[in-house]
Design an enzyme around this catalytic site. Sequence first.
Site, mmCIF file in Angstrom:
data_model
loop_
_atom_site.group_PDB
_atom_site.id
_atom_site.type_symbol
_atom_site.label_atom_id
_atom_site.label_comp_id
_atom_site.label_asym_id
_atom_site.label_seq_id
_atom_site.Cartn_x
_atom_site.Cartn_y
_atom_site.Cartn_z
ATOM 1 N N GLY A 17 -14.110 16.385 -14.630
ATOM 2 C CA GLY A 17 -15.041 17.592 -13.532
ATOM 3 C C GLY A 17 -13.865 17.372 -12.181
ATOM 4 O O GLY A 17 -13.988 17.462 -11.480
ATOM 5 N N SER A 18 -12.200 17.534 -12.479
ATOM 6 C CA SER A 18 -11.648 17.720 -11.321
ATOM 7 C C SER A 18 -11.632 19.202 -10.770
ATOM 8 O O SER A 18 -11.893 18.587 -9.866
ATOM 9 C CB SER A 18 -9.886 17.144 -12.133
ATOM 10 N N ASN A 19 -12.418 19.652 -11.492
ATOM 11 C CA ASN A 19 -11.747 21.003 -11.109
ATOM 12 C C ASN A 19 -13.443 21.278 -9.535
ATOM 13 O O ASN A 19 -13.423 21.477 -8.374
ATOM 14 C CB ASN A 19 -11.960 22.225 -11.676
ATOM 15 N N MET A 95 -16.727 23.289 -21.837
ATOM 16 C CA MET A 95 -16.335 23.070 -23.248
ATOM 17 C C MET A 95 -17.415 24.415 -24.575
ATOM 18 O O MET A 95 -17.754 23.181 -25.085
ATOM 19 C CB MET A 95 -15.170 22.094 -24.145
ATOM 20 N N ARG A 96 -18.294 24.815 -24.019
ATOM 21 C CA ARG A 96 -18.477 25.639 -25.030
ATOM 22 C C ARG A 96 -18.608 27.970 -25.013
ATOM 23 O O ARG A 96 -18.065 27.568 -24.252
ATOM 24 C CB ARG A 96 -20.093 25.075 -24.579
ATOM 25 N N LEU A 98 -19.966 30.205 -25.045
ATOM 26 C CA LEU A 98 -21.565 31.191 -24.755
ATOM 27 C C LEU A 98 -22.043 32.259 -25.115
ATOM 28 O O LEU A 98 -20.937 33.108 -26.475
ATOM 29 C CB LEU A 98 -21.541 31.781 -23.271
ATOM 30 N N HIS A 114 -8.758 28.968 -16.750
ATOM 31 C CA HIS A 114 -8.126 28.688 -17.915
ATOM 32 C C HIS A 114 -6.795 27.948 -18.049
ATOM 33 O O HIS A 114 -6.546 29.062 -17.073
ATOM 34 C CB HIS A 114 -8.454 30.332 -19.113
ATOM 35 N N SER A 141 -5.427 30.800 -14.661
ATOM 36 C CA SER A 141 -5.785 32.351 -14.458
ATOM 37 C C SER A 141 -7.765 31.420 -13.899
ATOM 38 O O SER A 141 -8.659 30.674 -14.857
ATOM 39 C CB SER A 141 -5.994 33.646 -15.162
ATOM 40 N N THR A 146 -17.420 37.437 -18.907
ATOM 41 C CA THR A 146 -17.088 38.273 -19.329
ATOM 42 C C THR A 146 -17.721 37.591 -21.126
ATOM 43 O O THR A 146 -17.663 37.182 -21.697
ATOM 44 C CB THR A 146 -16.968 39.197 -19.917
ATOM 45 N N ASP A 150 -12.821 34.423 -22.593
ATOM 46 C CA ASP A 150 -11.013 34.526 -22.342
ATOM 47 C C ASP A 150 -10.852 35.639 -21.596
ATOM 48 O O ASP A 150 -9.445 35.980 -21.400
ATOM 49 C CB ASP A 150 -10.238 32.900 -22.312
ATOM 50 N N GLU A 179 -4.403 24.817 -10.708
ATOM 51 C CA GLU A 179 -6.299 25.264 -10.440
ATOM 52 C C GLU A 179 -6.873 24.744 -9.555
ATOM 53 O O GLU A 179 -7.986 25.529 -9.265
ATOM 54 C CB GLU A 179 -6.780 24.038 -12.717
HETATM 55 C C1 GRF Z 1 -8.899 22.643 -17.177
HETATM 56 O O1 GRF Z 1 -7.487 22.159 -17.962
HETATM 57 C C2 GRF Z 1 -9.631 24.090 -17.353
HETATM 58 O O2 GRF Z 1 -8.040 24.581 -17.037
HETATM 59 C C3 GRF Z 1 -10.132 24.236 -18.590
HETATM 60 O O3 GRF Z 1 -10.686 22.351 -18.394
HETATM 61 C C4 GRF Z 1 -10.262 21.585 -17.849
HETATM 62 C C5 GRF Z 1 -11.218 20.938 -16.875
HETATM 63 O O4 GRF Z 1 -10.010 19.783 -16.480
HETATM 64 N N1 GRF Z 1 -11.111 24.563 -18.803
HETATM 65 P P1 GRF Z 1 -12.011 19.232 -15.297
HETATM 66 O O5 GRF Z 1 -12.388 18.605 -16.178
HETATM 67 O O6 GRF Z 1 -11.966 20.269 -14.953
HETATM 68 O O7 GRF Z 1 -10.663 17.889 -15.025
#
Ligand code: GRF
Length: 225
Positions: A17-19, A95-96, A98, A114, A141, A146, A150, A179
């Site tokens: 969940g760093s994003n 990571m699924r 859809l 991605h 990116s 859609t 990816d 990111e």
């Molecule tokens: C990131 O590298 C993102 O691009 C990919 O999964 C990773 C998720 O990282 N889809 P986080 O869980 O947001 O730390």
Amino acid sequence: MSKQSPLPIVVLISGNGSNLQAIIDAIHSGDITGEIKAVISNRAGVYGLERAQRHGIPVEVIDHTQFDSREKFDAELMQRIEVYKPELVVLAGFMRILTDNFIRHFEGRMLNIHPSLLPNFRGLNTHQRALDAGVDYHGCSVHFVTSKLDGGPVIIQSKISVLDNDDVESLTTRVVHQEHIIYPLAVSWYCTGRIKMNNNQVYMDNKPLMQAIMADELPIKVTAK
Ligand code: GRF
């Protein structure tokens, strides 16, 4: 002019969940006019859930292993997301794969990040594949989701140089850093209505975006490292 109300967002995660954290931080600093109504994970006990709870954001776990088909899992996920009436669904390390039904339902209001310069290296293990291919540049990116895996239209990318001594770990560190810059930026544009998707085409400020925005070409320098 009246102040814009925050756009309701649901974030889907599977891990660290760093994003998600970068988006929470950008909301707190006022860079994103949005409110995360819920964080939903398909895995229990992941750190991203803790991050959300620390900020008082409701969390849910929908364990995909408890469903005997992708369709049933996606139907449940769709229903649970809709409870929060989001105007934007953010996939942040979700990571699924859809189903088409799910994607169609949220099309035009679902973003993904991605870890590659799409259309290069769709799918998994992007850093290893970039090293194996010997590319000079790698990156990340943000795109609309859609039904093509990816493959939805790209909004913004950030590019890094691949160095001779890079390995998966070093690339991961530098790409993830990018990111955390471009994902909040794209989400902020969505929340203020600056970006939209129509018929597989991204519009920025109501004009078709002919190619992805490159972070290092923006007037305000957004690449820190
Ligand atoms: C990131 O590298 C993102 O691009 C990919 O999964 C990773 C998720 O990282 N889809 P986080 O869980 O947001 O730390």
